[in-house]
Write an enzyme that holds these catalytic residues in place. Structure first.
Site, short mmCIF file in Angstrom:
data_model
loop_
_atom_site.label_atom_id
_atom_site.label_comp_id
_atom_site.label_asym_id
_atom_site.label_seq_id
_atom_site.Cartn_x
_atom_site.Cartn_y
_atom_site.Cartn_z
N ARG A 47 0.97 -1.30 -0.17
CA ARG A 47 -0.23 0.05 0.03
C ARG A 47 0.81 1.24 0.09
O ARG A 47 1.91 1.43 0.88
CB ARG A 47 -0.89 0.05 1.24
N HIS B 208 -2.56 10.84 0.81
CA HIS B 208 -2.16 10.92 1.94
C HIS B 208 -1.52 11.95 2.54
O HIS B 208 -0.37 12.36 2.66
CB HIS B 208 -1.16 9.68 2.10
N GLU C 28 -7.08 8.40 6.34
CA GLU C 28 -7.38 9.18 7.80
C GLU C 28 -7.61 10.48 7.44
O GLU C 28 -7.25 11.61 8.06
CB GLU C 28 -5.94 9.25 8.42
N ASN D 29 -7.05 1.72 10.03
CA ASN D 29 -5.85 1.88 10.62
C ASN D 29 -6.03 2.13 12.01
O ASN D 29 -6.76 2.64 12.65
CB ASN D 29 -5.15 3.18 10.17
N TYR E 100 -3.91 1.97 16.06
CA TYR E 100 -2.62 1.91 16.74
C TYR E 100 -2.94 1.78 18.24
O TYR E 100 -2.24 1.28 19.19
CB TYR E 100 -2.03 3.31 16.51
N GLU F 89 -3.08 -0.09 8.29
CA GLU F 89 -1.89 0.36 8.90
C GLU F 89 -2.36 -0.38 10.38
O GLU F 89 -3.31 -0.36 11.09
CB GLU F 89 -1.80 1.75 8.93
O1 IFM Z 1 2.80 7.80 9.75
C1 IFM Z 1 1.67 7.73 10.08
C2 IFM Z 1 0.84 7.70 8.77
O2 IFM Z 1 1.36 8.49 7.80
C3 IFM Z 1 -0.77 7.64 8.90
N1 IFM Z 1 -1.27 6.81 10.27
C4 IFM Z 1 -0.33 6.67 11.49
C5 IFM Z 1 1.21 6.47 11.15
C6 IFM Z 1 2.11 6.76 12.44
O3 IFM Z 1 1.80 7.66 13.17
#
Ligand code: IFM
Length: 459
Positions: free
Chosen positions: A85, A129, A174, A303, A305, A373
């Site tokens: 990606r 992006h 995002e 995505n 985290y 992600e």
């Molecule tokens: O690096 C970023 C990415 O560009 C978008 N999602 C989160 C990642 C880590 O912060």
């Protein structure tokens, strides 16, 4: 075996056909900001603003992927993944945002896509992006409707150039970060702290997505699939108090529901006007917009985290110049004793399971999901056991969500290589491969070998 390995179930094998990939983004890796007719983006401008990015760093050189892309494709082949990606830089293709097409910019992506396909790696192309052409920002950026129309034109231009060899398309990455962090909090480009501006940006980004989907559908080959990627962070009240519960609801609205409801439900959340009404009259919405925005997707990119632990709190930024337009009366906290990443981010794989199963509960017609992600940030150690633990535990959470009924089709690790981490600059590293920014040498980390073995044996 680390303590975490002892505690955590090793994920079961994944089904045949599950897609394994890595992810990157143009401004974070390409460098070469003046090469072959590329125009300036809002990130080139933002990085020059004093104090905007740590140590005054920028993506000017980044990982020099624009020149070293073959080496990076070799790394992917060595990793054994079947998908990649990446994002196309709008200012490489249309230096002025619209109008004259820069063929040399398009040729770069065509060469990359051809090489990937040659190596059996499926390209997943993200169209946006965060690197808006500066020329469009000068005309209002995402605050204005015209940018959404220009985005659809740009999507069509890229499709014309590589649509015969790319079948997986992601419109936006995002939109929360583009709109709220970029136009509301000012921590990302273009560095604005506006209420109305940020909410208009949310709407125009989503509209741009809807217009681009309609445009690509009209052009698409039968095997083409189109989706969007959202960053999702479930919110958890920091205590059992009703005030914290309501703070978590407001934060959930800002980060998650403001995007999932229009895209998957065809409406903005009912509590949007209550929470944001004092900021905006929502005058930028027009009849028919939500039908475009809510048109069916072929897949949703998620995505993930971390989760957000939220407390009710008075606004605590004393410097009026630094105040975000979004004073929701909330504060995020790190729970005592929480496991955290090398960057201090709370590590809670169960939050990913919660996100995925929650989506299906809320939207029974949810399209298939790709984890577009997921990754771990630290200071760049080659023996990155923290990253290995993180990946294994999140893969276990994904596998469990699949068992629990969520249709998940693939996983993209963020990121293939260390890269420019936006306002954090180069200190925060997410790569499976270490990059020495002085020499541009790439060195696979322990996590690279771990993931390779995982994909080979259980993927
Ligand atoms: O690096 C970023 C990415 O560009 C978008 N999602 C989160 C990642 C880590 O912060």
């Amino acid at each position: 075996m680390t303590a975490i390995e002892e505690e955590t179930a090793v994920p079961e094998a994944f089904p045949a056909g599950f897609v394994w990939g890595t992810a990157t983004a143009a401004y974070q890796i390409e460098g070469a900001v003046d090469a072959d007719g590329r125009g300036p983006s809002i990130w080139d401008t933002f990085c020059r603003m004093p104090g905007a990015v740590e140590r005054g760093e920028s993506g000017e050189f980044a990982c020099d992927h624009y020149h070293r892309w073959r080496e990076d494709v070799d790394l992917m082949a060595d990793l054994g993944v079947g998908a990649y990606r990446f994002s196309v830089a709008w200012p490489r293709v249309l230096p002025e945002g619209g109008g004259a097409v820069n063929q040399r910019g398009l040729d770069f992506y065509r060469r990359l896509v051809d090489e990937l396909r040659e190596r059996g790696i499926e390209p997943f192309v993200t169209l946006y992006h965060w690197d808006l052409p500066q020329a469009l920002e000068d005309r209002g950026g995402w605050r204005v409707r015209d940018t959404a129309e220009r985005f659809a034109d740009y999507a069509e231009t890229v499709h014309d150039a590589i649509g015969d060899r790319v079948s997986r398309w992601i419109t936006l990455n995002e939109p929360y970060c583009s709109a709220i962090v970029g136009y509301g909090e000012g921590r990302h480009a273009p560095g604005a702290r506006e209420g109305d501006g940020a909410l208009a940006a949310v709407h125009h980004l989503l509209l741009g997505h809807g217009l681009a989907v309609a445009r690509l559908r009209a052009l698409a080959r039968p095997d083409q699939r189109i989706g969007i990627t959202l960053n999702m962070s479930p919110t958890v009240p920091a205590s059992s108090s009703p005030a914290d519960a309501d703070a978590a609801r407001r934060m959930d609205l800002l980060v998650n529901r403001q995007f999932t409801e229009p895209l998957l439900g065809g409406r903005y959340p009912a509590d949007l006007a209550d929470v944001f009404g004092r900021i905006s009259g929502f005058a930028f919405q027009r009849d028919g917009d939500l039908a475009l925005i809510g048109a069916p997707l072929d897949f949703l990119g998620v995505n993930y985290y971390y989760r957000l632990h939220v407390a009710a709190a008075p606004y605590d930024q004393p410097d009026p110049a630094l105040r975000s337009a979004f004073d929701l009366g909330t504060r995020t906290v790190t729970p005592p004793g929480a496991r955290t990443s090398g960057l201090g981010w709370v590590v809670e794989p169960e939050g990913l399971h919660q996100t995925l199963t929650g989506l299906v509960r809320r939207y029974p017609e949810l399209p298939p999901v790709y984890i577009t992600e997921n990754g771990y940030g630290d200071d760049g150690a080659l023996e990155d056991t923290g990253r290995i633990d993180y990946l294994r535990d999140h893969l276990a959470a994904i596998r469990q969500a699949m068992t629990d009924g969520v249709d998940i089709r693939g996983y993209f690790c963020w990121s293939l290589i260390d890269n420019f981490e936006w306002a954090r600059g180069y200190a925060a590293r997410f790569g499976l491969v270490h990059v020495d920014y002085d020499t541009q040498a790439r060195t696979p980390k322990a996590s690279f070998r771990w993931l390779r073995e995982f994909v080979r044996s259980r993927g």
